[in-house]
Design an enzyme around this catalytic site. Sequence first.
Site, mmCIF file in Angstrom:
data_model
loop_
_atom_site.group_PDB
_atom_site.id
_atom_site.type_symbol
_atom_site.label_atom_id
_atom_site.label_comp_id
_atom_site.label_asym_id
_atom_site.label_seq_id
_atom_site.Cartn_x
_atom_site.Cartn_y
_atom_site.Cartn_z
ATOM 1 N N SER A 25 0.852 -1.200 0.000
ATOM 2 C CA SER A 25 0.000 0.000 0.000
ATOM 3 C C SER A 25 0.879 1.238 0.000
ATOM 4 O O SER A 25 2.059 1.164 -0.393
ATOM 5 C CB SER A 25 -0.944 -0.029 1.203
ATOM 6 O OG SER A 25 -1.942 0.961 1.070
ATOM 7 N N ASN A 26 0.349 2.361 0.414
ATOM 8 C CA ASN A 26 1.113 3.615 0.490
ATOM 9 C C ASN A 26 0.536 4.433 1.646
ATOM 10 O O ASN A 26 -0.526 4.097 2.172
ATOM 11 C CB ASN A 26 1.052 4.354 -0.861
ATOM 12 C CG ASN A 26 -0.363 4.700 -1.234
ATOM 13 O OD1 ASN A 26 -1.035 5.460 -0.555
ATOM 14 N ND2 ASN A 26 -0.858 4.103 -2.321
ATOM 15 N N PRO A 27 1.226 5.505 2.067
ATOM 16 C CA PRO A 27 0.793 6.208 3.283
ATOM 17 C C PRO A 27 -0.355 7.208 3.099
ATOM 18 O O PRO A 27 -0.587 8.034 3.987
ATOM 19 C CB PRO A 27 2.058 6.958 3.733
ATOM 20 C CG PRO A 27 3.072 6.767 2.684
ATOM 21 C CD PRO A 27 2.483 6.048 1.529
ATOM 22 N N ALA A 92 -4.775 7.561 -3.953
ATOM 23 C CA ALA A 92 -3.414 7.128 -4.305
ATOM 24 C C ALA A 92 -3.498 5.642 -4.632
ATOM 25 O O ALA A 92 -3.373 4.774 -3.758
ATOM 26 C CB ALA A 92 -2.476 7.386 -3.135
#
Length: 215
Positions: A25-27, A92
Amino acid sequence: MNRKPTYLVTAGPTREPVDPVRFISNPSSGKMGFAVAREAKRRGARVILIYGPAALVPPRVDEAVGVRTARDMMDAVTGFIGEADVLVMAAAVCDYRPAGYSENKIKKGAGGLTLELVENPDILTEACKVKRPCVVVGFAAESGNLLENARVKLEKKHLDLIVANDITSPGMGFGSDYNAVAILDRDGNVENIDRTTKEEIAVRIIDRIESLLAG
Ligand code: CTP
């Protein structure tokens, strides 16, 4: 537009599972997309929000759908796109997902572990093939050549506006309450917005969308 417009807004990250306990995933916190959805609602629009896994509580809108993977998000966005006058893709989205999912937890073995990744569909492109809303807004998270890269994305994805930010700037962007962005349009204009709250950035984005809808 005389009737109230319908906004379809995406927010947050996507999460691509590797096995029952791991994911890629991403932040992204979802704050930017949530702020856009909240501001559009405040101005009287009908708002549909599709959001990936986020710790924050999503704003009260007309429809809110929580999703996990990029493919789930694409199904939700394409499902609602026919109703949208405006698409704001603030999510995102993970560009890649693991090629396979292991039903069992992957056990530690000798040596390293190589994950094979495959590309996810581009949600903006796929959704606009179903029906292109009047106004389409994308985001560009860049770590260099901000305006050049953002302009390429604006053209490639046939966007009306792109909101570009430099993810290397400290204290802003991913997860933060603040950001500094540039809004690029199809006429070559660049509107720079210095470091401010994501709520204020949402106000400025929706001002731009409203003038496109009015024109
Ligand atoms: N986006 C999308 N589907 C994807 C990836 C991105 O719809 N699979 C959308 C994002 O929500 C954003 C815009 O496309 O509005 C640009 O996303 P970004 O990650 O900056 O660009 P990419 O097209 O993924 O290009 P790159 O990662 O190579 O910079």
